[in-house]
Motif scaffolding. Structure first.
Motif, PDB file in Angstrom:
ATOM      1  N   ASP A  11       0.818  -1.212   0.000  1.00 37.92           N
ATOM      2  CA  ASP A  11       0.000   0.000   0.000  1.00 37.92           C
ATOM      3  C   ASP A  11       0.850   1.260   0.000  1.00 37.92           C
ATOM      4  OD1 ASP A  11      -2.133  -1.705   0.042  1.00 37.92           O
ATOM      5  OD2 ASP A  11      -2.525  -1.485   2.186  1.00 37.92           O
ATOM      6  N   ASP A  12       0.599   2.122  -0.993  1.00 38.70           N
ATOM      7  CA  ASP A  12       1.330   3.360  -1.233  1.00 38.70           C
ATOM      8  C   ASP A  12       2.782   3.130  -1.625  1.00 38.70           C
ATOM      9  OD1 ASP A  12      -0.691   5.250  -1.094  1.00 38.70           O
ATOM     10  OD2 ASP A  12      -0.583   5.381   1.088  1.00 38.70           O
ATOM     11  N   THR A  13       3.087   1.882  -2.019  1.00 37.64           N
ATOM     12  CA  THR A  13       4.400   1.549  -2.565  1.00 37.64           C
ATOM     13  C   THR A  13       4.252   1.104  -4.015  1.00 37.64           C
ATOM     14  OG1 THR A  13       5.316   0.996  -0.386  1.00 37.64           O
ATOM     15  CG2 THR A  13       6.450   0.074  -2.307  1.00 37.64           C
ATOM     16  N   ILE A  14       3.539  -0.007  -4.236  1.00 42.93           N
ATOM     17  CA  ILE A  14       3.233  -0.406  -5.611  1.00 42.93           C
ATOM     18  C   ILE A  14       1.758  -0.172  -5.953  1.00 42.93           C
ATOM     19  CG2 ILE A  14       5.128  -2.047  -5.792  1.00 42.93           C
ATOM     20  CD1 ILE A  14       3.228  -4.286  -5.177  1.00 42.93           C
ATOM     21  N   PHE A  15       0.931  -0.072  -4.948  1.00 44.99           N
ATOM     22  CA  PHE A  15      -0.504   0.151  -5.118  1.00 44.99           C
ATOM     23  C   PHE A  15      -0.870   1.538  -4.603  1.00 44.99           C
ATOM     24  CE2 PHE A  15      -4.456  -0.211  -2.451  1.00 44.99           C
ATOM     25  CZ  PHE A  15      -5.374  -0.085  -3.478  1.00 44.99           C
ATOM     26  N   ASP A  16      -1.630   2.303  -5.385  1.00 55.41           N
ATOM     27  CA  ASP A  16      -1.971   3.680  -5.013  1.00 55.41           C
ATOM     28  C   ASP A  16      -3.112   3.671  -3.989  1.00 55.41           C
ATOM     29  OD1 ASP A  16      -2.318   6.390  -4.819  1.00 55.41           O
ATOM     30  OD2 ASP A  16      -2.458   6.750  -6.975  1.00 55.41           O
ATOM     31  N   TYR A  17      -2.734   3.313  -2.772  1.00 60.06           N
ATOM     32  CA  TYR A  17      -3.707   3.155  -1.697  1.00 60.06           C
ATOM     33  C   TYR A  17      -4.387   4.469  -1.329  1.00 60.06           C
ATOM     34  CZ  TYR A  17      -5.417   2.516   3.079  1.00 60.06           C
ATOM     35  OH  TYR A  17      -6.191   2.517   4.203  1.00 60.06           O
ATOM     36  N   SER A  18      -3.628   5.544  -1.224  1.00 59.22           N
ATOM     37  CA  SER A  18      -4.194   6.811  -0.759  1.00 59.22           C
ATOM     38  C   SER A  18      -5.292   7.313  -1.692  1.00 59.22           C
ATOM     39  CB  SER A  18      -3.097   7.870  -0.618  1.00 59.22           C
ATOM     40  OG  SER A  18      -2.203   7.516   0.410  1.00 59.22           O
ATOM     41  N   ARG A  19      -5.055   7.214  -2.996  1.00 61.13           N
ATOM     42  CA  ARG A  19      -6.069   7.665  -3.952  1.00 61.13           C
ATOM     43  C   ARG A  19      -7.314   6.793  -3.874  1.00 61.13           C
ATOM     44  NH1 ARG A  19      -8.234   6.598  -8.648  1.00 61.13           N
ATOM     45  NH2 ARG A  19      -7.066   4.648  -8.783  1.00 61.13           N
ATOM     46  N   ALA A  20      -7.109   5.475  -3.793  1.00 66.43           N
ATOM     47  CA  ALA A  20      -8.248   4.563  -3.697  1.00 66.43           C
ATOM     48  C   ALA A  20      -9.003   4.752  -2.394  1.00 66.43           C
ATOM     49  CB  ALA A  20      -7.755   3.120  -3.828  1.00 66.43           C
ATOM     50  N   ASP A  21      -8.276   5.015  -1.316  1.00 71.29           N
ATOM     51  CA  ASP A  21      -8.893   5.220  -0.014  1.00 71.29           C
ATOM     52  C   ASP A  21      -9.810   6.440  -0.024  1.00 71.29           C
ATOM     53  OD1 ASP A  21      -9.191   4.187   2.544  1.00 71.29           O
ATOM     54  OD2 ASP A  21      -7.550   5.359   3.390  1.00 71.29           O
ATOM     55  N   LEU A  22      -9.338   7.533  -0.617  1.00 74.22           N
ATOM     56  CA  LEU A  22     -10.141   8.748  -0.673  1.00 74.22           C
ATOM     57  C   LEU A  22     -11.360   8.561  -1.577  1.00 74.22           C
ATOM     58  CD1 LEU A  22     -10.458  11.719   0.135  1.00 74.22           C
ATOM     59  CD2 LEU A  22      -9.045  12.317  -1.844  1.00 74.22           C
ATOM     60  N   ALA A  23     -11.155   7.975  -2.743  1.00 79.25           N
ATOM     61  CA  ALA A  23     -12.277   7.765  -3.662  1.00 79.25           C
ATOM     62  C   ALA A  23     -13.293   6.806  -3.068  1.00 79.25           C
ATOM     63  CB  ALA A  23     -11.761   7.225  -4.996  1.00 79.25           C
ATOM     64  N   GLY A  24     -12.810   5.749  -2.418  1.00 81.93           N
ATOM     65  CA  GLY A  24     -13.711   4.785  -1.806  1.00 81.93           C
ATOM     66  C   GLY A  24     -14.533   5.395  -0.686  1.00 81.93           C
ATOM     67  N   MET A  25     -13.892   6.206   0.151  1.00 78.97           N
ATOM     68  CA  MET A  25     -14.608   6.850   1.243  1.00 78.97           C
ATOM     69  C   MET A  25     -15.640   7.825   0.704  1.00 78.97           C
ATOM     70  SD  MET A  25     -15.219   7.152   4.438  1.00 78.97           S
ATOM     71  CE  MET A  25     -13.871   6.196   5.179  1.00 78.97           C
ATOM     72  N   ARG A  26     -15.293   8.600  -0.302  1.00 81.12           N
ATOM     73  CA  ARG A  26     -16.238   9.551  -0.914  1.00 81.12           C
ATOM     74  C   ARG A  26     -17.483   8.827  -1.437  1.00 81.12           C
ATOM     75  NH1 ARG A  26     -13.535  11.056  -5.689  1.00 81.12           N
ATOM     76  NH2 ARG A  26     -14.585   9.221  -6.528  1.00 81.12           N
ATOM     77  N   ASP A  27     -17.262   7.774  -2.191  1.00 83.18           N
ATOM     78  CA  ASP A  27     -18.390   7.063  -2.798  1.00 83.18           C
ATOM     79  C   ASP A  27     -19.202   6.319  -1.751  1.00 83.18           C
ATOM     80  OD1 ASP A  27     -17.469   8.047  -5.187  1.00 83.18           O
ATOM     81  OD2 ASP A  27     -16.546   6.170  -5.835  1.00 83.18           O
ATOM     82  N   HIS A  28     -18.543   5.808  -0.726  1.00 84.22           N
ATOM     83  CA  HIS A  28     -19.260   5.076   0.323  1.00 84.22           C
ATOM     84  C   HIS A  28     -20.116   6.021   1.163  1.00 84.22           C
ATOM     85  CE1 HIS A  28     -20.270   1.949   3.080  1.00 84.22           C
ATOM     86  NE2 HIS A  28     -19.623   2.506   4.093  1.00 84.22           N
ATOM     87  N   LEU A  29     -19.557   7.148   1.566  1.00 86.23           N
ATOM     88  CA  LEU A  29     -20.346   8.101   2.350  1.00 86.23           C
ATOM     89  C   LEU A  29     -21.555   8.586   1.562  1.00 86.23           C
ATOM     90  CD1 LEU A  29     -17.585  10.318   4.025  1.00 86.23           C
ATOM     91  CD2 LEU A  29     -18.879   8.443   5.050  1.00 86.23           C
ATOM     92  N   THR A  30     -21.370   8.788   0.279  1.00 86.50           N
ATOM     93  CA  THR A  30     -22.486   9.216  -0.566  1.00 86.50           C
ATOM     94  C   THR A  30     -23.571   8.144  -0.601  1.00 86.50           C
ATOM     95  OG1 THR A  30     -21.012  10.555  -1.941  1.00 86.50           O
ATOM     96  CG2 THR A  30     -23.135   9.948  -2.889  1.00 86.50           C
ATOM     97  N   ALA A  31     -23.166   6.898  -0.818  1.00 87.16           N
ATOM     98  CA  ALA A  31     -24.135   5.804  -0.897  1.00 87.16           C
ATOM     99  C   ALA A  31     -24.850   5.565   0.427  1.00 87.16           C
ATOM    100  CB  ALA A  31     -23.421   4.527  -1.345  1.00 87.16           C
ATOM    101  N   GLU A  32     -24.163   5.794   1.550  1.00 86.39           N
ATOM    102  CA  GLU A  32     -24.745   5.555   2.866  1.00 86.39           C
ATOM    103  C   GLU A  32     -25.514   6.767   3.393  1.00 86.39           C
ATOM    104  OE1 GLU A  32     -24.246   2.530   4.905  1.00 86.39           O
ATOM    105  OE2 GLU A  32     -23.722   1.779   2.908  1.00 86.39           O
ATOM    106  N   GLY A  33     -25.488   7.877   2.662  1.00 86.61           N
ATOM    107  CA  GLY A  33     -26.173   9.084   3.117  1.00 86.61           C
ATOM    108  C   GLY A  33     -25.497   9.741   4.302  1.00 86.61           C
TER     109      GLY A  33
END
Length: 240
Positions: A11-33
């Motif tokens: 995570d954050d070495t070969i896989f772009d964890y930070s970008r995925a983490d932010l996008a995932g949280m944004r989309d999840h909060l939206t879906a959960e209201g």
């Protein structure tokens, strides 16, 4: 002693964890209201990360198992201590769906793995679980690049403990002095590796600098030439 293998953080070495983490949280909060419950998605993600650190330390100390620490993270984040195990698992699983949809490798990961494939063996040491990381590597199409994937959840010990690094070396049947470790965290990854007898390399993608005692690179494309010097790299901060 010659370096014969590269041990990788994910995570954050070969896989772009930070970008995925932010996008995932944004989309999840939206879906959960839940978007209106936070000042911003960044603020929500910081809160989630702070909670994660607290409960991961409990797991490291043996105070809670891996699945329960995830449930406690959800309960703390939502402020609902009475949430059942099934409810917490369901919330976390829905979050993971959004997070996984944003998965991507850093652009330099595959080209550098290709460049190193002939001369070095490769394995992973991650402060996660084999279920998470083995699946992640398969989805991203690079699981076959690594002889072994060693994870803290199964070991019962996490980086920067020397035992974690030594377990990964054992999986490769190599001495620590024959292994280089590459990771994005200066203390957990690079310094931890050095203290365990490996050659530690800090991947400082953000160009933070400092830490002159550590070998530092700012892009994986710098890694092949660095490894092939094989002199334990001399002046460490010249590679950033």
């Amino acid at each position: 002693m010659t370096i014969r293998a590269v041990l990788w953080d994910i995570d954050d070495t070969i896989f772009d964890y930070s970008r995925a983490d932010l996008a995932g949280m944004r989309d999840h909060l939206t879906a959960e209201g839940l978007v209106d419950g936070f000042d911003s998605v960044d603020q929500a993600l910081r809160r989630w990360q702070e909670i994660t650190v607290v409960h991961w330390r409990r797991f490291e100390a043996g105070g809670v198992d891996f699945r329960e620490q995830r449930r406690e993270r959800v309960r703390d984040f939502l402020g609902t201590p009475a949430l059942t195990a099934a409810e917490a698992d369901g919330w976390f699983d829905r979050y993971i769906t959004h997070y996984e949809a944003a998965w991507a490798l850093f652009p330099d990961a595959v080209p550098v793995l290709d460049l190193l494939a002939r001369d070095y063996r490769h394995a992973v040491l991650s402060n996660s679980s084999i279920h998470n990381q083995d699946r992640k590597l398969r989805v991203l199409g690079i699981r076959d690049r690594f002889e072994a994937v060693v994870c803290a959840a199964e070991l019962g010990v996490a980086k920067p403990a020397a035992e974690a690094f030594h377990a990964a070396c054992t999986a490769l049947a190599l001495e620590p002095q024959e292994v280089a470790y590459v990771g994005d965290h200066p203390d957990i990854d690079a310094r931890g590796a050095v203290l365990a007898g490996l050659t530690g390399i800090w991947l400082d993608r953000g160009g933070l600098g400092g830490r002159p005692e550590l070998t530092r690179i700012t892009d994986l494309h710098q890694l092949p030439a660095l490894l092939r010097l094989d002199t334990r790299f001399g002046a460490s901060d010249t590679f950033g």
